[in-house]
Design an enzyme around this catalytic site. Structure first.
Site, PDB file in Angstrom:
ATOM      1  CG  ASP A  92      39.208  48.983  48.557  1.00 49.74           C
ATOM      2  OD1 ASP A  92      39.880  47.959  48.792  1.00 49.74           O
ATOM      3  OD2 ASP A  92      39.311  50.030  49.234  1.00 49.74           O
ATOM      4  CG  ASP A 123      47.335  50.361  46.633  1.00 45.95           C
ATOM      5  OD1 ASP A 123      47.091  49.336  47.274  1.00 45.95           O
ATOM      6  OD2 ASP A 123      47.172  51.510  47.087  1.00 45.95           O
ATOM      7  CD  GLU A 156      44.249  48.893  52.298  1.00 44.78           C
ATOM      8  OE1 GLU A 156      45.125  49.206  53.125  1.00 44.78           O
ATOM      9  OE2 GLU A 156      44.072  49.506  51.221  1.00 44.78           O
ATOM     10  CD  GLU A 157      43.753  51.999  48.884  1.00 47.28           C
ATOM     11  OE1 GLU A 157      44.116  52.718  49.833  1.00 47.28           O
ATOM     12  OE2 GLU A 157      44.560  51.500  48.078  1.00 47.28           O
ATOM     13  CG  HIS A 423      47.191  56.001  47.745  1.00 48.19           C
ATOM     14  ND1 HIS A 423      46.951  56.164  49.096  1.00 48.19           N
ATOM     15  CD2 HIS A 423      46.994  54.681  47.508  1.00 48.19           C
ATOM     16  CE1 HIS A 423      46.650  55.000  49.649  1.00 48.19           C
ATOM     17  NE2 HIS A 423      46.668  54.085  48.684  1.00 48.19           N
TER      18      HIS A 423
END
Length: 451
Positions: A92, A123, A156-157, A423
């Site tokens: 994710d 990421d 996870e995010e 991000h």
């Protein structure tokens, strides 16, 4: 990189790695199904399951976790009596935010200036590819000398804890002698680094209400309590004049005594505008690795375009609090909520709701697995010695795994070095880092099997 068969194999596999990462990045696998279709995340999960099956993994499964997302599991048997290593990544990703700020479409992998750009490239879809590269290199050079479990998380995010709860309910599934978390990164590109600590985190939604409805600011402004102004006062109370985080009862003076983060390097990594000061006190390493940090992630209020001359009846915000090792995230949440309630002015009604939490983590870097990783990194990064650093971000699963398996060694490596800009807009991965870390992971598995 010094010539060795594993490194040569990984180098030959890099075109395939780029093609696979291109396919993975194309899935808009944001685990917020109010923003992105669930089918995008399911597509990424199925892609990973297929990749594991093609590498000979057994018991490949899409695990339906309690938060409504799926994690991908597989088991690759090694020689009889061998140790077991669990490899972790997540598929994710964060939303792309302002797509106009991206130089190229966020869900297309694009090579530019020697880097591969795309949401999740570092990421942590790149972490999935890193694990695959390492295993393929070993299979081509004598075989994989350990039993391998792979777990790729789907949320996870979001910090919603789906895999954490699943692991607690099925503790036998992820048992291993060592766990390699592929979701960290080198302190700087080209400097091999393991992450020794992670800050924990909590997410709190704050709602402030003062009126039954919005009022005309000319007729009532000056006496009618403004909910948005009250919320601004509350949020401002969470920082001292120098920008340090100030939550009543929460210590904020810890220090970091390991690898230091030079201020000028931090300014460049963070792309701080000329003339703008850094916030907080102490060293940069103190501030980002050893102390709590509050961030206002969002505010619900009228946008400037279309705003009317009104006193606002209600306003809300989403507040993140990062907490260092040694601080319980649950206790920090209670302190944050109590602070918000105590600092809400004018008798305004305030409510807080915790919507996510993860504990901080501290690794034992003196363990045998770290010695095996140091040897591997010295080969993958000739002339460089492995460093230990902190990471300001959170991986809540780490503490869950440490609690479930207290005898298991946990190592954190990955592709999220500063230039990766995870991000943010224009996230990217260095193919050189992907190649070297894949070599390091392969050699680690070989070293660890023999230790």
């Amino acid at each position: 990189m010094s010539s060795n068969p594993v490194a040569e194999t990984v180098a030959s596999l890099m075109p395939r790695a780029k093609a696979e990462l291109t396919e993975l990045v194309a899935f808009k696998s944001v685990a917020d199904f109010d923003q992105y279709p669930r089918s995008e995340s399911e597509g990424a999960a199925n892609w990973i399951a297929g990749a594991l099956r093609s590498e000979g993994f057994q018991d490949v499964a899409l695990l339906d976790t309690p938060d409504g997302t799926q994690s991908v599991y597989g088991f690759l048997p090694g020689p009889e009596g061998a140790k077991t290593v669990l490899l972790y990544a997540h598929y994710d990703v964060q939303p792309p935010l302002d797509e106009a700020a991206w130089a190229t479409p966020p869900f297309e992998l694009v090579e530019r200036d020697g880097r591969w750009y795309g949401r999740g490239a570092a990421d942590c879809k790149g972490g999935v590819v890193m694990h695959l590269l390492a295993l393929r290199a070993l299979k081509a050079n004598g075989g994989v000398p350990v039993h391998v479990k792979v777990i790729v998380e789907g949320s996870e995010e979001q910090g919603t804890g789906g895999l954490e709860r699943y692991a607690e309910e099925h503790p036998e599934l992820l048992t291993a002698d060592t766990i390699v978390i592929g979701d960290a990164g080198n302190f700087r590109a080209g400097l091999p680094t393991v992450t020794a600590t992670l800050r924990g985190m909590t997410l709190v939604r704050v709602q402030v209400d003062t009126l039954e409805g919005n009022l005309h600011s000319g007729q009532f402004g000056g006496a009618a309590p403004d909910a948005l102004a009250a919320l601004i006062r509350v949020l401002d109370s969470l920082r001292a004049k120098d920008g340090s985080t100030t939550v009543d009862g929460l210590a904020g003076d810890s220090s970091w005594d390991g690898l230091q983060y030079e201020e000028q390097a931090f300014r460049e990594d963070a792309k701080v505008l000329d003339g703008v000061e850094l916030i907080g006190s102490g060293t940069v390493a103190d501030r980002v690795w050893a102390r709590p940090a509050v961030t206002v992630l969002g505010i619900d209020c009228p946008p400037v375009v279309g705003a009317t001359p009104s006193v606002q009846a209600g306003a809300r915000a989403l507040v993140s609090l990062r907490v260092p090792p040694g601080v319980d995230a649950g206790e920090a949440t209670k302190l944050l909520q109590a602070h918000i309630e105590a600092h809400t002015p004018w008798g305004a009604r305030v409510s807080t709701e915790q919507i996510g939490q993860g504990q901080a983590f501290r690794a034992d870097t003196s363990s045998p697995a770290y010695a095996s990783m140091a040897e591997a990194m010295a080969v993958a990064y000739p002339g460089q010695e492995m460093q230990s650093a902190g990471m300001g971000g959170s991986i809540p699963l780490c503490n869950t795994l440490a609690s479930l398996y207290p005898q298991t060694e946990i190592l954190l490596i990955g592709l999220s070095e500063p230039e990766a800009q995870i991000h943010a807009a224009n996230e990217s991965v260095s193919p050189d880092e992907l190649e070297r870390l894949s070599v390091a992971e392969a050699l680690f598995l070989r070293n660890y099997a023999a230790s």
